[in-house]
Design a protein around this motif. Structure first.
Motif, PDB file in Angstrom:
ATOM      1  N   SER A  30      -9.138 -12.840   8.373  1.00 46.71           N
ATOM      2  CA  SER A  30      -9.434 -13.362   7.035  1.00 46.71           C
ATOM      3  C   SER A  30      -8.959 -12.401   5.956  1.00 46.71           C
ATOM      4  O   SER A  30      -8.909 -12.754   4.777  1.00 46.71           O
ATOM      5  N   ASN A  31      -8.593 -11.182   6.353  1.00 42.06           N
ATOM      6  CA  ASN A  31      -8.095 -10.177   5.409  1.00 42.06           C
ATOM      7  C   ASN A  31      -6.577 -10.031   5.456  1.00 42.06           C
ATOM      8  O   ASN A  31      -6.022  -9.141   4.811  1.00 42.06           O
ATOM      9  N   TYR A  32      -5.908 -10.896   6.205  1.00 42.71           N
ATOM     10  CA  TYR A  32      -4.455 -10.784   6.361  1.00 42.71           C
ATOM     11  C   TYR A  32      -3.736 -11.016   5.035  1.00 42.71           C
ATOM     12  O   TYR A  32      -4.027 -11.960   4.306  1.00 42.71           O
ATOM     13  N   THR A  33      -2.786 -10.127   4.725  1.00 41.04           N
ATOM     14  CA  THR A  33      -1.966 -10.280   3.515  1.00 41.04           C
ATOM     15  C   THR A  33      -0.480 -10.194   3.824  1.00 41.04           C
ATOM     16  O   THR A  33       0.348 -10.527   2.972  1.00 41.04           O
ATOM     17  N   GLY A  34      -0.137  -9.717   5.013  1.00 36.23           N
ATOM     18  CA  GLY A  34       1.265  -9.516   5.347  1.00 36.23           C
ATOM     19  C   GLY A  34       1.798  -8.185   4.859  1.00 36.23           C
ATOM     20  O   GLY A  34       2.961  -7.843   5.085  1.00 36.23           O
ATOM     21  N   ILE A  35       0.950  -7.410   4.192  1.00 33.89           N
ATOM     22  CA  ILE A  35       1.347  -6.099   3.667  1.00 33.89           C
ATOM     23  C   ILE A  35       1.122  -5.036   4.738  1.00 33.89           C
ATOM     24  O   ILE A  35       0.127  -5.064   5.466  1.00 33.89           O
ATOM     25  N   GLY A  36       2.039  -4.097   4.830  1.00 31.92           N
ATOM     26  CA  GLY A  36       1.966  -3.056   5.847  1.00 31.92           C
ATOM     27  C   GLY A  36       0.972  -1.958   5.526  1.00 31.92           C
ATOM     28  O   GLY A  36       0.232  -2.017   4.535  1.00 31.92           O
ATOM     29  N   GLY A  37       0.977  -0.950   6.363  1.00 32.94           N
ATOM     30  CA  GLY A  37       0.041   0.153   6.218  1.00 32.94           C
ATOM     31  C   GLY A  37       0.588   1.302   5.395  1.00 32.94           C
ATOM     32  O   GLY A  37       1.661   1.212   4.797  1.00 32.94           O
ATOM     33  N   ILE A  38      -0.170   2.397   5.381  1.00 32.79           N
ATOM     34  CA  ILE A  38       0.202   3.559   4.573  1.00 32.79           C
ATOM     35  C   ILE A  38       0.355   4.824   5.414  1.00 32.79           C
ATOM     36  O   ILE A  38       0.471   5.920   4.865  1.00 32.79           O
ATOM     37  N   THR A  39       0.367   4.684   6.729  1.00 34.88           N
ATOM     38  CA  THR A  39       0.475   5.877   7.570  1.00 34.88           C
ATOM     39  C   THR A  39       1.794   6.610   7.371  1.00 34.88           C
ATOM     40  O   THR A  39       1.888   7.810   7.634  1.00 34.88           O
ATOM     41  N   GLY A  40       2.805   5.909   6.884  1.00 37.74           N
ATOM     42  CA  GLY A  40       4.087   6.555   6.619  1.00 37.74           C
ATOM     43  C   GLY A  40       4.014   7.551   5.480  1.00 37.74           C
ATOM     44  O   GLY A  40       4.923   8.372   5.303  1.00 37.74           O
ATOM     45  N   ALA A  41       2.916   7.496   4.709  1.00 38.15           N
ATOM     46  CA  ALA A  41       2.758   8.419   3.578  1.00 38.15           C
ATOM     47  C   ALA A  41       2.048   9.706   3.976  1.00 38.15           C
ATOM     48  O   ALA A  41       1.900  10.610   3.147  1.00 38.15           O
ATOM     49  N   ILE A  42       1.619   9.799   5.229  1.00 39.67           N
ATOM     50  CA  ILE A  42       0.936  11.015   5.680  1.00 39.67           C
ATOM     51  C   ILE A  42       1.872  12.215   5.534  1.00 39.67           C
ATOM     52  O   ILE A  42       3.016  12.185   5.998  1.00 39.67           O
ATOM     53  N   GLY A  43       1.393  13.234   4.864  1.00 41.77           N
ATOM     54  CA  GLY A  43       2.175  14.449   4.682  1.00 41.77           C
ATOM     55  C   GLY A  43       3.099  14.446   3.481  1.00 41.77           C
ATOM     56  O   GLY A  43       3.698  15.478   3.162  1.00 41.77           O
ATOM     57  N   ARG A  44       3.216  13.325   2.798  1.00 39.42           N
ATOM     58  CA  ARG A  44       4.091  13.282   1.623  1.00 39.42           C
ATOM     59  C   ARG A  44       3.465  14.054   0.461  1.00 39.42           C
ATOM     60  O   ARG A  44       2.242  14.196   0.377  1.00 39.42           O
ATOM     61  N   PRO A  45       4.280  14.536  -0.477  1.00 39.11           N
ATOM     62  CA  PRO A  45       3.747  15.250  -1.639  1.00 39.11           C
ATOM     63  C   PRO A  45       2.797  14.360  -2.439  1.00 39.11           C
ATOM     64  O   PRO A  45       3.062  13.169  -2.636  1.00 39.11           O
ATOM     65  N   VAL A  46       1.709  14.932  -2.880  1.00 40.03           N
ATOM     66  CA  VAL A  46       0.714  14.190  -3.652  1.00 40.03           C
ATOM     67  C   VAL A  46       1.335  13.578  -4.902  1.00 40.03           C
ATOM     68  O   VAL A  46       1.036  12.435  -5.269  1.00 40.03           O
ATOM     69  N   GLU A  47       2.205  14.322  -5.562  1.00 36.92           N
ATOM     70  CA  GLU A  47       2.829  13.835  -6.795  1.00 36.92           C
ATOM     71  C   GLU A  47       3.655  12.574  -6.537  1.00 36.92           C
ATOM     72  O   GLU A  47       3.686  11.652  -7.362  1.00 36.92           O
ATOM     73  N   GLN A  48       4.311  12.531  -5.403  1.00 33.33           N
ATOM     74  CA  GLN A  48       5.132  11.376  -5.046  1.00 33.33           C
ATOM     75  C   GLN A  48       4.259  10.143  -4.809  1.00 33.33           C
ATOM     76  O   GLN A  48       4.581   9.037  -5.257  1.00 33.33           O
ATOM     77  N   ILE A  49       3.146  10.340  -4.131  1.00 32.48           N
ATOM     78  CA  ILE A  49       2.232   9.231  -3.860  1.00 32.48           C
ATOM     79  C   ILE A  49       1.588   8.744  -5.153  1.00 32.48           C
ATOM     80  O   ILE A  49       1.473   7.538  -5.396  1.00 32.48           O
ATOM     81  N   ALA A  50       1.180   9.679  -6.000  1.00 29.77           N
ATOM     82  CA  ALA A  50       0.559   9.312  -7.274  1.00 29.77           C
ATOM     83  C   ALA A  50       1.515   8.491  -8.131  1.00 29.77           C
ATOM     84  O   ALA A  50       1.120   7.502  -8.760  1.00 29.77           O
ATOM     85  N   ALA A  51       2.775   8.881  -8.156  1.00 34.37           N
ATOM     86  CA  ALA A  51       3.771   8.145  -8.937  1.00 34.37           C
ATOM     87  C   ALA A  51       3.951   6.734  -8.390  1.00 34.37           C
ATOM     88  O   ALA A  51       4.105   5.767  -9.153  1.00 34.37           O
ATOM     89  N   LEU A  52       3.917   6.601  -7.074  1.00 34.04           N
ATOM     90  CA  LEU A  52       4.055   5.289  -6.447  1.00 34.04           C
ATOM     91  C   LEU A  52       2.904   4.367  -6.849  1.00 34.04           C
ATOM     92  O   LEU A  52       3.100   3.165  -7.087  1.00 34.04           O
ATOM     93  N   LEU A  53       1.714   4.928  -6.955  1.00 31.32           N
ATOM     94  CA  LEU A  53       0.544   4.127  -7.314  1.00 31.32           C
ATOM     95  C   LEU A  53       0.548   3.709  -8.783  1.00 31.32           C
ATOM     96  O   LEU A  53      -0.235   2.843  -9.184  1.00 31.32           O
ATOM     97  N   ARG A  54       1.442   4.303  -9.560  1.00 25.93           N
ATOM     98  CA  ARG A  54       1.582   3.931 -10.974  1.00 25.93           C
ATOM     99  C   ARG A  54       2.714   2.917 -11.179  1.00 25.93           C
ATOM    100  O   ARG A  54       2.917   2.449 -12.301  1.00 25.93           O
ATOM    101  N   ASP A  55       3.436   2.572 -10.118  1.00 24.28           N
ATOM    102  CA  ASP A  55       4.626   1.742 -10.302  1.00 24.28           C
ATOM    103  C   ASP A  55       4.286   0.284 -10.626  1.00 24.28           C
ATOM    104  O   ASP A  55       3.114  -0.107 -10.706  1.00 24.28           O
ATOM    105  N   GLU A  56       5.324  -0.529 -10.802  1.00 23.27           N
ATOM    106  CA  GLU A  56       5.153  -1.918 -11.223  1.00 23.27           C
ATOM    107  C   GLU A  56       4.548  -2.793 -10.136  1.00 23.27           C
ATOM    108  O   GLU A  56       4.154  -3.931 -10.405  1.00 23.27           O
ATOM    109  N   ASN A  57       4.481  -2.274  -8.923  1.00 23.67           N
ATOM    110  CA  ASN A  57       3.884  -3.038  -7.837  1.00 23.67           C
ATOM    111  C   ASN A  57       2.374  -2.784  -7.749  1.00 23.67           C
ATOM    112  O   ASN A  57       1.581  -3.718  -7.647  1.00 23.67           O
ATOM    113  N   HIS A  58       1.987  -1.510  -7.840  1.00 24.54           N
ATOM    114  CA  HIS A  58       0.568  -1.175  -7.709  1.00 24.54           C
ATOM    115  C   HIS A  58      -0.203  -1.341  -9.022  1.00 24.54           C
ATOM    116  O   HIS A  58      -1.370  -1.735  -9.008  1.00 24.54           O
ATOM    117  N   LEU A  59       0.411  -0.952 -10.132  1.00 29.36           N
ATOM    118  CA  LEU A  59      -0.140  -1.227 -11.469  1.00 29.36           C
ATOM    119  C   LEU A  59      -1.454  -0.519 -11.803  1.00 29.36           C
ATOM    120  O   LEU A  59      -2.235  -1.010 -12.620  1.00 29.36           O
TER     121      LEU A  59
END
Length: 277
Positions: free
Chosen positions: A124-153
């Motif tokens: 019932s929670n299916y969205t077709g969107i993938g996970g975030i395990t690929g972000a493990i170990g990435r720079p915090v600044e890079q992840i924060a910028a991604l969360l500000r993009d036009e997709n996450h808003l």
């Protein structure tokens, strides 16, 4: 030697009784008010609120725990206004609507695998969107910028830059391999994954303060239907594991983030043996 507070008196008295050197005591003021130091430790006489406050010297465990709460439900975690309407990027095939679509977990799941985990097609929670395990170990600044993009808003009015750093740190350094402990197909604890005896000890000395020894002191059920921690641990162990590690957003709940992950797994394994009704 000038004793500043009761706790310092206890420390000084103890060290004298043991024949040890008393710790150096110092006092001083900062922007947070009357701050005092005992050796390497700092605290404030105007202690910040545990639920929404920020410690003077945040440790990694605190940062990852608060980041986990933001991932869960950021407006309750941060005590800000909830978002209005359904997230523009929430897929049409999803079954959620409104503010719930703005929660990170609504798409990526408690196992961080999205469509490839418990929230797979048929859920019932299916969205077709993938996970975030690929972000493990990435720079915090890079992840924060991604969360500000036009997709996450996520704007600074919703989550400010400091707070965004916390959730980004969680995504980078706070994820665990849920599949090691929970069967993602049956959504049940893997037999032997948790030490029930050790979990019982932790529950009885920590969790029982709020939940009671049988886990039925707090009930989230509606009407005649009960919903205890035992109910949740049996039916939603992945969610309970997340909350044991990070606390429930907006609640004065302790968490075990500062301890080995296995301890949290043990608690969930034991909680799953408690009454469900």
């Amino acid at each position: 030697m000038k004793i500043l507070i009761g706790a310092a008196t206890l420390v000084a008295a103890t060290t004298m009784l043991l024949g040890l050197s008393a710790p150096v005591l110092a006092s001083g003021d900062d922007d947070n008010g009357d701050r005092r130091e005992i050796g390497d430790y700092e605290f404030s006489s105007g202690s910040p609120d545990f639920v929404h406050g920020v410690p003077i010297n945040p440790e990694e465990a605190w940062t990852l725990a608060v980041g986990g709460r933001i991932y869960d439900n950021w407006w309750n975690a941060l005590d800000v206004a909830e978002p209005r309407g359904t997230h523009p990027a929430y897929p049409e095939i999803g079954q959620k609507s409104g503010e719930q679509t703005w929660r990170c977990k609504s798409c990526h799941g408690w196992d961080f695998l999205g469509k490839d985990g418990i929230y797979a097609e048929g859920s019932s929670n299916y969205t077709g969107i993938g996970g975030i395990t690929g972000a493990i170990g990435r720079p915090v600044e890079q992840i924060a910028a991604l969360l500000r993009d036009e997709n996450h808003l996520y704007t600074t009015d919703m989550i400010n830059d400091e707070q965004m750093g916390w959730v980004a740190a969680f995504v980078s350094r706070g994820q665990i391999d849920v599949a090691k402990y929970i069967d993602l197909t049956t959504r049940t604890m893997i037999p032997g994954a948790g030490d029930i005896s050790r979990g019982r000890g932790i529950f009885q000395t920590v969790c029982a303060a709020c939940h009671g020894f049988d886990g039925r002191l707090l009930d989230w059920g509606d009407g005649d239907s009960s919903n205890f921690v035992g109910t949740e641990a049996s039916e939603l162990p992945d969610e309970v594991l997340h909350k044991v590690l990070s606390s429930h957003p907006g609640a004065a709940m302790v968490n075990l983030r500062a301890f080995p992950v296995q301890f949290s797994v043990d608690v969930v394994a034991y909680a799953a043996t408690l009454p469900v009704d």
